[in-house]
Scaffold this active site. Structure first.
Site, PDB file in Angstrom:
ATOM      1  N   SER A 230       0.771  -1.545   0.131  1.00  0.00           N
ATOM      2  CA  SER A 230      -0.337   0.152   0.193  1.00  0.00           C
ATOM      3  C   SER A 230       0.281   1.177  -0.441  1.00  0.00           C
ATOM      4  CB  SER A 230      -0.865  -0.304   1.292  1.00  0.00           C
ATOM      5  OG  SER A 230      -1.832   1.278   0.899  1.00  0.00           O
ATOM      6  N   GLU A 347      -8.603  -5.184  -4.382  1.00  0.00           N
ATOM      7  CA  GLU A 347      -8.246  -4.053  -4.053  1.00  0.00           C
ATOM      8  C   GLU A 347      -9.416  -2.876  -3.179  1.00  0.00           C
ATOM      9  OE1 GLU A 347      -4.930  -4.371  -3.161  1.00  0.00           O
ATOM     10  OE2 GLU A 347      -4.157  -4.062  -4.691  1.00  0.00           O
ATOM     11  N   HIS A 459      -7.363  -5.848   0.217  1.00  0.00           N
ATOM     12  CA  HIS A 459      -6.142  -5.071  -0.185  1.00  0.00           C
ATOM     13  C   HIS A 459      -5.671  -5.408   1.007  1.00  0.00           C
ATOM     14  CE1 HIS A 459      -3.264  -1.355  -0.714  1.00  0.00           C
ATOM     15  NE2 HIS A 459      -4.401  -0.781   0.265  1.00  0.00           N
TER      16      HIS A 459
END
Length: 561
Positions: A230, A347, A459
């Site tokens: 991330s 995601e 994610h």
């Protein structure tokens, strides 16, 4: 879409984290202590037993790599740490940088927030942790993996990267670093009074420290790989293109985050600086006065300002980022280091909508409100409102089924925020150095009963697999299949750290991303596929820009009439 953790899993998780925080893995005795020398002084670590193995790991926690960024060093580049005399204790986790841990409530991790509340928080937070195999010593020359934590540049800490199992299983050194977050890390006035990107400069300082000192811990300074998920991946990608980071690392792994992530890079500092000035009550007419006023604020006052930012962008500061990342990549102005770049299948499933406050919008999405929602979404994407219809045509089609619309909207947002930027960066970089691309597809068993059945990998779902079932210093329960997937992923990552190539005997082959567009599907049965999201990539990089150009041309002609 809200995600609630199953109680049995959460209890195991929280108990595991509590064990780590009170640090009871190993017995603290003279026999298990270990001392290493750094360029600023000696540090004593600890020999810990790694659960589920017969191996030991030396941990050195809270080593300073820069001076405390307080007083005149707030909103200033980091400076070298002060030397110390005697032996520094390196057996306690460092204080995390100032951040709004209430954000954990918003993603359904209230109990975890309660545990993390016991970790100190301080502006004096520029520390790193080191994990080395028990046998490692100066001269071992082991590959080094430097973990840069994620958290939208507003939350996180080094202890999220528990490198114990990775270090022991793969015989390498893992370093986890901290950096200033939120306003303290990324506030900019856009001029010489506060250029910004302080958090990125902290990361550069940590990488320089690694070059100077890691040999004393058994690491090879000429074989350093930086990796992160991330905002950590965005950080890694930003170092690839920054002239300040040249020569400080030799490989890069970007998990669901690259320098082109739209929410984490901005051409201008104006939006953030205006918001900060307003919230701070600093009635400043110029940058110098504003910075002076902000430096006088207490940590508690800064925290109040921080709470407004669910994420914060880095800026084009002319130094760390001389130009916009896209320009640097397009002009081939970056370090040609081998890279692993990847994304997850879903995601925008669960975590990100809760952070961004869009989970309810998705839940209420229907054909009736779709056009209005897409118009708003287009505006947030900085696209002309007319592009809402194009987004509808590309992703929604003619379906009236609310669930299908919700799934397609989530795919669209995941593509815009993560997938397309990752593919773009991979395509820019691959002509100068090998790029290995993956899509993580596995649906973790421990989320089986709490997520919609169509969801595979949200994610950051890959993170526990990279660290061997550890995440945020907590242990998750893997099935036998998941244990195998984790062992393979650790081996891929470690091979890459060793040789710049993830492949080795006994692993499913991972081809380099070339004009065949081959990539690896990471799942319990890994497979090679071609041309990930080729049609969507065409839409975002060709169709949409062309349409915007036509719209701008039509508006110009209309204005001239």
């Amino acid at each position: 879409m809200a995600r609630k953790q199953p109680h049995s899993w959460l209890n195991a998780v929280l108990f595991g984290l509590l064990l780590i925080l009170i640090h009871v893995w190993g017995q603290d005795s003279p026999e298990s202590s270990s001392i290493r020398t750094t360029h600023t002084g000696q540090v004593r670590g600890k020999l810990d037993h790694v659960r589920d193995t017969k191996a030991g790991v030396h941990t050195f926690l809270g080593i300073p790599f820069a001076k405390a960024p307080v007083g005149p060093l707030r909103f200033a580049p980091p400076e070298d740490p002060e030397p110390w005399s005697g032996v520094r204790d390196g057996t306690s986790h460092p204080a995390m940088c100032l951040q709004n841990i209430d954000m954990l409530d918003e993603v359904g991790l209230t109990d975890m927030k309660m545990i993390l509340s016991s970790i100190p928080m301080s502006e004096d937070c520029l520390y790193l942790n080191i994990y080395t195999p028990a046998h490692a010593h100066e001269g071992s020359n082991l590959p080094v993996m430097v973990c840069i934590h994620g958290g939208a540049l507003v939350i996180g800490m080094a202890s999220m990267c528990d490198g114990s199992l990775l270090a022991v299983n793969e015989d390498l050194v893992v370093v986890a670093i901290q950096y200033r977050l939120g306003v303290l890390g990324f506030f900019s006035t856009g001029d010489e009074h506060a250029r910004g990107n302080w958090g990125y400069l902290d990361q550069v300082a940590a990488l320089r420290w690694v070059q100077q000192n890691i040999a004393h811990f058994g690491g090879n300074p000429n074989r350093v790989t930086i990796f992160g998920v991330s905002a950590g991946g965005t950080s890694v990608s930003s170092h690839v293109i920054s002239p300040m980071s040249q020569g400080l690392f030799h490989g890069a792994i970007m998990e669901s985050g690259v320098a082109l992530l739209p929410d984490l890079i901005s051409e201008t500092s104006e939006t953030v600086s205006t918001t900060v000035a307003k919230l701070s009550g600093c009635e400043a007419t110029d940058s110098e006065t504003l910075v002076r006023c902000l430096r006088a604020k207490s940590g508690a006052e800064i925290l109040v300002i921080n709470k407004v930012f669910k994420m914060i962008p880095a800026v084009v500061d002319g130094e760390f980022l001389p130009r916009h990342p896209k320009e640097l990549l397009a002009s081939e102005d970056f370090h040609p280091v081998p890279s692993i770049i990847g994304v997850n299948t879903d995601e925008y499933c669960c975590t990100i909508p809760m952070v961004m406050g869009t989970a309810q919008i998705i839940k209420e999405l229907s054909r009736e409100n779709l056009q209005a929602v897409l118009k708003d979404t287009a505006a947030q994407m900085m696209l002309p409102p007319e592009c809402g219809d194009l987004l509808m045509e590309e992703y929604m089609g003619n379906t009236d089924d609310p669930q299908t619309l919700q799934i397609q909207y989530a795919e669209m947002m995941g593509d815009f925020l993560f997938v397309i930027p990752a593919l773009q960066v991979a395509h820019f970089q691959r002509s100068h150095a090998p790029v290995y691309f993956y899509e993580f597809q596995h649906a973790p068993s421990y989320f089986k009963n709490v997520r919609p059945p169509h969801v595979k990998a949200d994610h950051a779902d890959e993170v526990p697999f990279v660290f061997g079932s550890f995440f945020w210093g907590i242990k998750v329960d893997f099935t036998e299949e998941e244990k195998l997937l984790s062992r393979r992923m650790m081996k891929y990552w470690a091979n890459f750290a060793r040789h710049g190539n993830p492949n080795s005997e006994g692993l499913p082959y991972w081809p380099v991303l070339d004009h065949d567009e081959q990539y690896l599907q990471l799942d319990t049965q890994p497979a090679v596929d071609r041309a990930l999201k080729a049609r969507r990539l065409q839409f975002w990089t060709k169709t949409l820009p062309q349409k915007i150009q036509e719209l701008n041309g039509a508006q110009k002609n209309h204005a001239e009439l």
